[in-house]
Design an enzyme around this catalytic site. Sequence first.
Site, short mmCIF file in Angstrom:
data_model
loop_
_atom_site.label_atom_id
_atom_site.label_comp_id
_atom_site.label_asym_id
_atom_site.label_seq_id
_atom_site.Cartn_x
_atom_site.Cartn_y
_atom_site.Cartn_z
CG LEU A 125 4.43 -31.45 7.64
CD1 LEU A 125 3.89 -32.47 6.64
CD2 LEU A 125 5.79 -31.91 8.18
CB ILE A 157 3.84 -21.60 6.49
CG1 ILE A 157 2.64 -22.53 6.67
CG2 ILE A 157 4.64 -21.96 5.25
CD1 ILE A 157 3.00 -23.96 7.02
CD GLN A 280 36.89 -20.46 41.17
OE1 GLN A 280 36.10 -20.62 42.10
NE2 GLN A 280 38.12 -20.96 41.17
CD GLU A 364 13.19 -27.45 10.06
OE1 GLU A 364 13.92 -28.40 9.72
OE2 GLU A 364 13.31 -26.29 9.63
#
Length: 388
Positions: A125, A157, A280, A364
């Site tokens: 794409l 890709i 902590q 994406e």
Amino acid sequence: MHFEPSDEQNLTRQSVRDFAESEVAPIAAEIDREHRTPVEVIPKLGELGLLGMFVPPEYGGAGMDSVSYVIAVEELARACATTSVMVEAHNSLAIWPILHYGTEAQKRAYLPLLASGEKMGAFGLTEPGAGTDVAAMTTSAVPDGDGYLLNGQKVFITGGGYADVFVVFARTSTEGPAHKGISAFIVDRALPGFEVGEGERKLGIRASSTPPLMFSDVRLSRDALLGAEGQGFEIAMRTLDGGRIGIAAQALGIAQGAFEASVVYARERVQFGRPIGALQAIQWMLADMATEIEAGRMLTYQAAWLEEQGRPCSVAAAKAKLYCGQLASRVAGMAIQIHGGNGYTEAYPVERAYRDAKITEIYEGTNEVQRLVIAKSLLADRSRGAAS
């Protein structure tokens, strides 16, 4: 709502975790250093059914549900982000569009080979000038006789270096709105005029193959068209909805692996005469990591469940990917902080997790794109606006 996985989904998690720990984790650092794609694991992934998770049994696949899929991707990413994206891209980006838009002949020709791992798939794409702006693509497929001539270039890709079958998007018309002129094609690597370039050397997921693709008068038959002419933009967007859920799962796995390594380190590393886990400052970081990972897991599983039910999942997928991408970077950063100077070295896996995490905020669909998807939905929801 508390999500309770089924016995089958728990079995998937355990089997993939066992495989990842025995076959993937031992080579993860090596392939990262060498920028080497672990193609040797492909047959093993096929045997486990991880290369055809969505594919129904009648086409040779495992027929898994979407939640099992994200569990599998998460467990692979916990050990090696590269291996997880190999599986994610193959299933979500190559197989999914063929399964949902392909003709019966296309399904029977490609799905059994892809599900077994005899052939690997990839998604073409992105272009040098068309990343987020998909409609700006210039790759063209011009009608020619009883087929098309494909010309242009794709970049970044995933799987391009070893894939045999590509779902490629190209412009078939220049009339009307730009996105309406895009079509999708199934393109075989062996076709004359199709060349694969050198892969990129990247910050993270270094072993993932991401080369450019070049098409010079590649002749496609009419049967190569996936869906209808002009349907390519729809196919790409719907495919990316599911792909984003997979990337959320990948990010979740990266975070989980970094968190678990931090817990072990906090128990074993002694400073001031006691394990640093007694401090902590370290406890609070671990507590935040655990809480955020659980929140990300719920977002991701919810999106996968919606997809499995055939319900709209674009916004849920965007939320899961946005949150989990940021989560992976935050957790990996805290993991290095817990490890101190050791965490900044290649001797500990959290250094690799920190580099691998960043891409989950980019590919994406960037974080900014996910925010646009979410905001558009909020502003379009009149009832939500009135209620507020």
